[in-house]
Design a protein around this motif. Structure first.
Motif, PDB file in Angstrom:
ATOM      1  N   VAL A   1       0.854  -1.188   0.000  1.00 51.72           N
ATOM      2  CA  VAL A   1       0.000   0.000   0.000  1.00 51.72           C
ATOM      3  C   VAL A   1       0.889   1.237   0.000  1.00 51.72           C
ATOM      4  O   VAL A   1       1.766   1.383   0.850  1.00 51.72           O
ATOM      5  N   CYS A   2       0.675   2.113  -0.982  1.00 53.94           N
ATOM      6  CA  CYS A   2       1.458   3.344  -1.155  1.00 53.94           C
ATOM      7  C   CYS A   2       2.922   3.051  -1.476  1.00 53.94           C
ATOM      8  O   CYS A   2       3.794   3.894  -1.243  1.00 53.94           O
ATOM      9  N   LEU A   3       3.194   1.864  -2.021  1.00 57.45           N
ATOM     10  CA  LEU A   3       4.554   1.483  -2.415  1.00 57.45           C
ATOM     11  C   LEU A   3       4.514   0.903  -3.820  1.00 57.45           C
ATOM     12  O   LEU A   3       3.733  -0.011  -4.094  1.00 57.45           O
ATOM     13  N   GLY A   4       5.358   1.421  -4.696  1.00 61.08           N
ATOM     14  CA  GLY A   4       5.403   0.949  -6.066  1.00 61.08           C
ATOM     15  C   GLY A   4       5.901  -0.481  -6.159  1.00 61.08           C
ATOM     16  O   GLY A   4       6.581  -1.001  -5.267  1.00 61.08           O
ATOM     17  N   ALA A   5       5.552  -1.149  -7.261  1.00 62.11           N
ATOM     18  CA  ALA A   5       5.902  -2.558  -7.451  1.00 62.11           C
ATOM     19  C   ALA A   5       7.365  -2.711  -7.867  1.00 62.11           C
ATOM     20  O   ALA A   5       7.899  -1.919  -8.645  1.00 62.11           O
ATOM     21  N   ILE A   6       8.000  -3.753  -7.345  1.00 63.75           N
ATOM     22  CA  ILE A   6       9.365  -4.127  -7.704  1.00 63.75           C
ATOM     23  C   ILE A   6       9.330  -5.505  -8.347  1.00 63.75           C
ATOM     24  O   ILE A   6       8.798  -6.455  -7.760  1.00 63.75           O
ATOM     25  N   GLU A   7       9.880  -5.634  -9.547  1.00 63.24           N
ATOM     26  CA  GLU A   7       9.914  -6.942 -10.212  1.00 63.24           C
ATOM     27  C   GLU A   7      10.894  -7.857  -9.493  1.00 63.24           C
ATOM     28  O   GLU A   7      12.026  -7.445  -9.176  1.00 63.24           O
ATOM     29  N   ILE A   8      10.478  -9.085  -9.215  1.00 69.34           N
ATOM     30  CA  ILE A   8      11.347  -9.980  -8.442  1.00 69.34           C
ATOM     31  C   ILE A   8      11.758 -11.241  -9.200  1.00 69.34           C
ATOM     32  O   ILE A   8      12.803 -11.820  -8.904  1.00 69.34           O
TER      33      ILE A   8
END
Length: 273
Positions: A223-230
């Motif tokens: 929530v309120c944090l952008g996505a990071i590809e893992i």
């Protein structure tokens, strides 16, 4: 100075006057004793009020704080203490429907399998189906019923599904290495502001996008944090006869939008490489 009978109880200045014992018909002594008794009761009542007043004030302050302070409730809409460490959601590209069968958590000591048997679909008219679709930035906690809660973090997540766009079944796995699990636990500053300061949150939402051809990509977001590809991985085909499909799973499913899109545009396998 004599005390008149209509003056009532004498005021206590300094030491309390001595109560003399006398016969019951001694009106003055009885009146003095009654006054002392009333005085003591009044002092006890005042002491109780003084003792209870901070508690009453504290309760009032707590009511005020709970309407304004972050430690009383979570403005992001989540419970004060989440019952799960992380959540998993599985999605598909636009118009590329899928039938999700299982989500398997693999631990050092064993594994746990959650049976889903749900239809995944996405309908965004005017938007092409090609390419990966990272999770959108969330400003509040989404519908938690769409997620699978994780009581503890596994070493690996494995999904089995049927790509309804091509009627083929796949199995694919995503590894959650130690650094990733540490990142899920870590609190970081978010884009949401509270009292002029960035709020703290965790990237504890794991999104798996499953595509035709068996390719899977995963992201970590919050929530309120952008996505990071893992991770990105290639699954393998599994026989359809090895999968149990309930008779009513397609009861309310309409494949027409997917079929019409594929008839007009085809399946862009190369866009998910």
């Amino acid at each position: 100075m004599p005390i008149s009978s209509n003056m009532g109880c004498p005021m206590a200045l300094g030491k309390a006057p001595l109560i003399r014992r006398g016969p019951l018909f001694n009106g003055y002594a009885n009146r003095q004793a009654q006054c002392m008794l009333l005085r003591r009761k009044s002092m006890l009542v005042m002491a109780k009020l003084i003792f209870l007043s901070p508690l009453a004030l504290l309760s009032g302050c707590q009511l005020i704080m709970c309407s304004t302070m972050i430690n009383c409730f979570d403005p992001l809409g989540t419970p004060p203490v989440s019952p799960y460490i992380a959540h998993v959601q599985v999605t598909t590209p636009n118009y590329m429907d899928a039938h999700l069968h299982t989500i398997e958590q693999v631990f050092t000591y064993g594994r746990e399998i959650s049976y889903s048997n749900s239809i995944l679909k996405k309908r965004a008219p005017g938007k092409a189906a090609d390419g990966w679709t990272p999770p959108e930035l969330l400003q509040s906690m989404p519908d938690i019923l769409k997620f699978r809660g994780l009581d503890e973090l596994p070493n690996k997540l494995t999904v089995e599904w049927t790509s309804l766009a091509e009627n083929k079944a796949y199995r694919a796995s995503i590894k959650l290495h130690l650094g990733l699990r540490i990142n899920i636990h870590r609190k970081v500053e978010t884009t949401c502001i509270r009292f002029g300061k960035p709020m703290l949150g965790r990237r504890n939402i794991i999104t798996l996008e499953i595509t035709p051809g068996g390719r899977v990509k995963s992201w970590l977001s919050g929530v309120c944090l952008g996505a990071i590809e893992i991770a990105t991985t290639q699954g393998h085909l599994i026989p359809q006869e090895e999968i149990y499909i309930p008779y009513d799973v397609f009861e309310n499913y309409d494949p027409a939008p997917m079929s019409n899109y594929i008839r007009a545009n085809g399946i862009p396998y190369e866009s998910w490489q």
